[in-house]
Design an enzyme around this catalytic site. Structure first.
Site, PDB file in Angstrom:
ATOM      1  N   GLY A 184       0.826  -1.215   0.000  1.00 49.61           N
ATOM      2  CA  GLY A 184       0.000   0.000   0.000  1.00 49.61           C
ATOM      3  C   GLY A 184       0.847   1.245   0.000  1.00 49.61           C
ATOM      4  O   GLY A 184       2.027   1.202   0.332  1.00 49.61           O
ATOM      5  N   LEU A 185       0.210   2.346  -0.403  1.00 53.99           N
ATOM      6  CA  LEU A 185       0.895   3.626  -0.401  1.00 53.99           C
ATOM      7  C   LEU A 185       0.181   4.556   0.570  1.00 53.99           C
ATOM      8  O   LEU A 185      -0.983   4.882   0.372  1.00 53.99           O
ATOM      9  CB  LEU A 185       0.902   4.240  -1.804  1.00 53.99           C
ATOM     10  CG  LEU A 185       1.704   3.487  -2.874  1.00 53.99           C
ATOM     11  CD1 LEU A 185       1.469   4.107  -4.234  1.00 53.99           C
ATOM     12  CD2 LEU A 185       3.190   3.472  -2.530  1.00 53.99           C
ATOM     13  N   GLY A 186       0.865   4.944   1.627  1.00 51.76           N
ATOM     14  CA  GLY A 186       0.314   5.934   2.542  1.00 51.76           C
ATOM     15  C   GLY A 186       0.742   7.316   2.082  1.00 51.76           C
ATOM     16  O   GLY A 186       1.502   7.434   1.121  1.00 51.76           O
ATOM     17  N   ASN A 212       2.478   9.306   3.908  1.00 55.78           N
ATOM     18  CA  ASN A 212       3.806   9.548   4.456  1.00 55.78           C
ATOM     19  C   ASN A 212       4.836   8.510   4.042  1.00 55.78           C
ATOM     20  O   ASN A 212       6.006   8.683   4.277  1.00 55.78           O
ATOM     21  CB  ASN A 212       3.756   9.584   5.989  1.00 55.78           C
ATOM     22  CG  ASN A 212       2.799  10.646   6.486  1.00 55.78           C
ATOM     23  OD1 ASN A 212       2.725  11.722   5.922  1.00 55.78           O
ATOM     24  ND2 ASN A 212       2.075  10.335   7.530  1.00 55.78           N
ATOM     25  N   VAL A 228       4.387   1.015   1.989  1.00 52.46           N
ATOM     26  CA  VAL A 228       4.356  -0.198   2.806  1.00 52.46           C
ATOM     27  C   VAL A 228       4.676  -1.391   1.908  1.00 52.46           C
ATOM     28  O   VAL A 228       4.015  -1.599   0.895  1.00 52.46           O
ATOM     29  CB  VAL A 228       2.974  -0.386   3.474  1.00 52.46           C
ATOM     30  CG1 VAL A 228       2.962  -1.630   4.344  1.00 52.46           C
ATOM     31  CG2 VAL A 228       2.588   0.845   4.298  1.00 52.46           C
ATOM     32  N   LYS A 277       6.871  -0.281   6.840  1.00 52.14           N
ATOM     33  CA  LYS A 277       6.529   1.091   6.449  1.00 52.14           C
ATOM     34  C   LYS A 277       7.792   1.931   6.493  1.00 52.14           C
ATOM     35  O   LYS A 277       8.497   1.945   7.498  1.00 52.14           O
ATOM     36  CB  LYS A 277       5.464   1.662   7.390  1.00 52.14           C
ATOM     37  CG  LYS A 277       4.950   3.035   6.951  1.00 52.14           C
ATOM     38  CD  LYS A 277       3.753   3.482   7.770  1.00 52.14           C
ATOM     39  CE  LYS A 277       3.131   4.740   7.198  1.00 52.14           C
ATOM     40  NZ  LYS A 277       1.970   5.180   7.986  1.00 52.14           N
ATOM     41  N   GLU A 304       3.251  -6.377  12.088  1.00 56.85           N
ATOM     42  CA  GLU A 304       2.665  -7.679  11.781  1.00 56.85           C
ATOM     43  C   GLU A 304       1.975  -7.551  10.419  1.00 56.85           C
ATOM     44  O   GLU A 304       1.417  -6.499  10.099  1.00 56.85           O
ATOM     45  CB  GLU A 304       1.653  -8.097  12.850  1.00 56.85           C
ATOM     46  CG  GLU A 304       0.457  -7.169  12.983  1.00 56.85           C
ATOM     47  CD  GLU A 304      -0.587  -7.690  13.971  1.00 56.85           C
ATOM     48  OE1 GLU A 304      -0.932  -8.881  13.898  1.00 56.85           O
ATOM     49  OE2 GLU A 304      -1.042  -6.892  14.810  1.00 56.85           O
ATOM     50  N   ASP A 327      -7.581   9.702  11.561  1.00 55.49           N
ATOM     51  CA  ASP A 327      -7.616   9.241  10.171  1.00 55.49           C
ATOM     52  C   ASP A 327      -8.304   7.882  10.098  1.00 55.49           C
ATOM     53  O   ASP A 327      -7.857   6.983   9.381  1.00 55.49           O
ATOM     54  CB  ASP A 327      -6.187   9.166   9.613  1.00 55.49           C
ATOM     55  CG  ASP A 327      -6.152   9.201   8.086  1.00 55.49           C
ATOM     56  OD1 ASP A 327      -7.128   9.693   7.476  1.00 55.49           O
ATOM     57  OD2 ASP A 327      -5.161   8.732   7.506  1.00 55.49           O
TER      58      ASP A 327
HETATM   59  N1  I85 Z   1      -0.889  -5.755   4.902  1.00 57.54           N
HETATM   60  N2  I85 Z   1      -3.957   2.843   4.102  1.00 57.54           N
HETATM   61  C1  I85 Z   1      -3.971   2.428   2.713  1.00 57.54           C
HETATM   62  C2  I85 Z   1      -0.644  -3.409   5.566  1.00 57.54           C
HETATM   63  N3  I85 Z   1      -0.080  -5.232   6.979  1.00 57.54           N
HETATM   64  N4  I85 Z   1      -1.128  -0.530   5.292  1.00 57.54           N
HETATM   65  C3  I85 Z   1      -1.729   1.833   4.499  1.00 57.54           C
HETATM   66  N5  I85 Z   1      -0.574   3.451   5.993  1.00 57.54           N
HETATM   67  C4  I85 Z   1      -0.127   2.506   6.865  1.00 57.54           C
HETATM   68  C5  I85 Z   1      -1.700   1.396   3.025  1.00 57.54           C
HETATM   69  C6  I85 Z   1      -2.564   2.311   2.154  1.00 57.54           C
HETATM   70  C7  I85 Z   1      -3.179   1.978   4.963  1.00 57.54           C
HETATM   71  O1  I85 Z   1       0.392   2.827   7.933  1.00 57.54           O
HETATM   72  C8  I85 Z   1      -1.077   0.804   5.387  1.00 57.54           C
HETATM   73  C9  I85 Z   1      -0.324   1.126   6.501  1.00 57.54           C
HETATM   74  C10 I85 Z   1       0.091  -0.057   7.103  1.00 57.54           C
HETATM   75  C11 I85 Z   1      -0.426  -1.069   6.318  1.00 57.54           C
HETATM   76  C12 I85 Z   1      -0.284  -2.504   6.554  1.00 57.54           C
HETATM   77  C13 I85 Z   1       0.186  -2.996   7.771  1.00 57.54           C
HETATM   78  C14 I85 Z   1       0.288  -4.362   7.946  1.00 57.54           C
HETATM   79  C15 I85 Z   1      -0.551  -4.763   5.810  1.00 57.54           C
HETATM   80  C16 I85 Z   1      -0.978   3.152   4.634  1.00 57.54           C
HETATM   81  C17 I85 Z   1      -1.512  -5.653   3.677  1.00 57.54           C
HETATM   82  C18 I85 Z   1      -1.754  -6.927   2.941  1.00 57.54           C
HETATM   83  C19 I85 Z   1      -0.898  -7.996   3.053  1.00 57.54           C
HETATM   84  C20 I85 Z   1      -1.130  -9.187   2.373  1.00 57.54           C
HETATM   85  C21 I85 Z   1      -2.224  -9.311   1.559  1.00 57.54           C
HETATM   86  C22 I85 Z   1      -3.100  -8.242   1.433  1.00 57.54           C
HETATM   87  C23 I85 Z   1      -2.866  -7.058   2.105  1.00 57.54           C
HETATM   88  O2  I85 Z   1      -1.853  -4.612   3.215  1.00 57.54           O
HETATM   89  C24 I85 Z   1      -4.306  -8.384   0.573  1.00 57.54           C
HETATM   90  F1  I85 Z   1      -5.217  -9.058   1.204  1.00 57.54           F
HETATM   91  F2  I85 Z   1      -4.800  -7.226   0.234  1.00 57.54           F
HETATM   92  F3  I85 Z   1      -3.986  -9.041  -0.524  1.00 57.54           F
END
Ligand code: I85
Length: 352
Positions: free
Chosen positions: A32-34, A36, A39, A54, A100, A147
């Site tokens: 993902g893209l936050g 700040n 990830v 992150k 995690e 947020d």
């Molecule tokens: N795992 N807001 C949207 C993600 N595990 N994601 C975002 N800020 C953060 C991304 C953009 C949230 O602080 C974010 C943050 C942290 C995470 C985060 C933390 C822990 C994940 C921006 C996933 C994931 C992993 C495996 C598979 C899948 C997702 O995102 C999926 F199911 F989508 F295939």
């Protein structure tokens, strides 16, 4: 497991100075893209377990984000922090947060993808309970997240037994009522309102978001949206400001009055009238969520029909949150002024 040990004995946050690549294999898989930072997926060399990384610039704002997130990650419904590194990367100091890995993806994606037909009001109440627990944990520690939105609510894994958790502390703020430590000397007669701090109004911003999320959970579309598919229309802004939304019969006729009353009291435009997290915890729809009726909801079907619009819904929530973070600080300044100043009080009375 080193996170979620809610025993109050959290070890102090330590920034590791060795290279992260000593301990983890960093992949190109972007999760993902936050705003700040990015990830990405990584694996711990010793265990081969997946984590989410992150990447943040080493600036004071990032240190605050990490510190607030770390203190919160003892909660079962907040994404756990495993490690934090301070590394130099291409000449730039970076902070690397190892979390995690939430492999179940985002809340609404997972509701949409469900194979079983009915998503019920009782299940919505159970999800709300989890989000409420996360917010209650934060607000008790005087942390406002600011947020809370669907993209920041992630499931630990796919399938049964998955735990819903809140992430991204990029806008989080410590809202201590006791400013005596930070502002040691002022004379009360002359103290500026901002010195006293907008304590309560940061938390009420989270309560509004909770109302919007609950509304979407129960029907599949947001309470406020622009009519012509434009990102943010003046009309939508006005409806948010005036709290103009409806419970259209088609999707809402079967939904319980308890649920509607909770939403109504979360989506109050006046932050002073909005429920606090403590009040939500005591609300029957939350406190007694196991007894909520198992009425089938329109949510899953509508989320599927509206998939194309979901990005817009997210953008709109982003902008609404940004405005609210600014707006409610101003509301607070206004309130103090009015209550302390007889001239303003008279003007206010004349207006009404
Ligand atoms: N795992 N807001 C949207 C993600 N595990 N994601 C975002 N800020 C953060 C991304 C953009 C949230 O602080 C974010 C943050 C942290 C995470 C985060 C933390 C822990 C994940 C921006 C996933 C994931 C992993 C495996 C598979 C899948 C997702 O995102 C999926 F199911 F989508 F295939």
């Amino acid at each position: 497991m080193s996170f979620n040990m809610n025993d109050g004995l959290q070890k102090p946050l330590e920034y590791k100075k060795n290279q992260i690549i000593d301990d983890y294999t960093v992949t190109r898989q972007v999760l993902g893209l936050g705003i700040n930072g990015k990830v990405v997926e990584i694996t711990k060399k010793t265990t081969n377990k997946k984590y989410a990384l992150k990447i943040l610039r080493d600036i004071p704002k990032s240190r605050r984000e990490i510190s607030l997130h770390y203190r919160s990650s003892a909660c079962r419904h907040i994404v756990g922090i495993e490690d934090v590194y301070e590394n130099v990367y291409g000449g730039n100091k970076c902070l690397l947060v190892v979390m995690e890995c939430m492999e179940g993806g985002e809340l609404f994606t997972s509701i949409q993808a469900r194979a079983d037909n009915a998503f019920t009001e009782r299940e919505a109440a159970a999800i709300m309970r989890d989000i409420v627990d996360a917010i209650a944990f934060l607000h008790k520690m005087d942390i406002a997240h600011r947020d809370i939105k669907p993209e920041n609510l992630l499931y630990s894994k796919k399938g049964p037994g998955a735990v819903l958790k809140l992430t991204d502390f990029g806008f989080a703020k410590y809202t201590s009522a006791d400013k005596s430590l930070t502002t040691p000397c002022y004379t009360p007669y002359y103290v500026a309102p901002e010195v006293l701090g907008p304590e309560k109004y940061d938390k009420s911003c989270d309560m509004w978001s909770l109302g919007v999320i609950m509304y979407i959970l129960l029907c599949g579309y947001p309470p406020f949206y622009s009519n012509h598919g434009q990102p943010i229309s003046p009309g939508m802004k006005k409806r948010i400001r005036n709290g103009q939304y409806e419970f259209p019969q088609a999707e809402w006729s079967q939904v319980s009055d308890d649920a509607k009353s909770l939403i109504t009291n979360l989506l109050k435009t006046d932050p002073d009238k909005r429920l606090t997290i403590e009040q939500v915890l005591r609300h029957p729809w939350i406190a007694n969520n196991l007894a909520v009726p198992q009425t089938p909801l329109a949510t899953r079907g509508i989320l599927r029909e509206e998939t194309d619009n979901w990005m817009e819904v997210q953008d709109e929530m982003d902008r609404a949150l940004a405005e609210r973070r600014i707006d409610e600080d101003q509301v607070h300044l206004k309130n103090i002024g009015l209550s302390e100043n007889p001239l303003l009080a008279r003007r206010r009375n004349n207006r009404n």
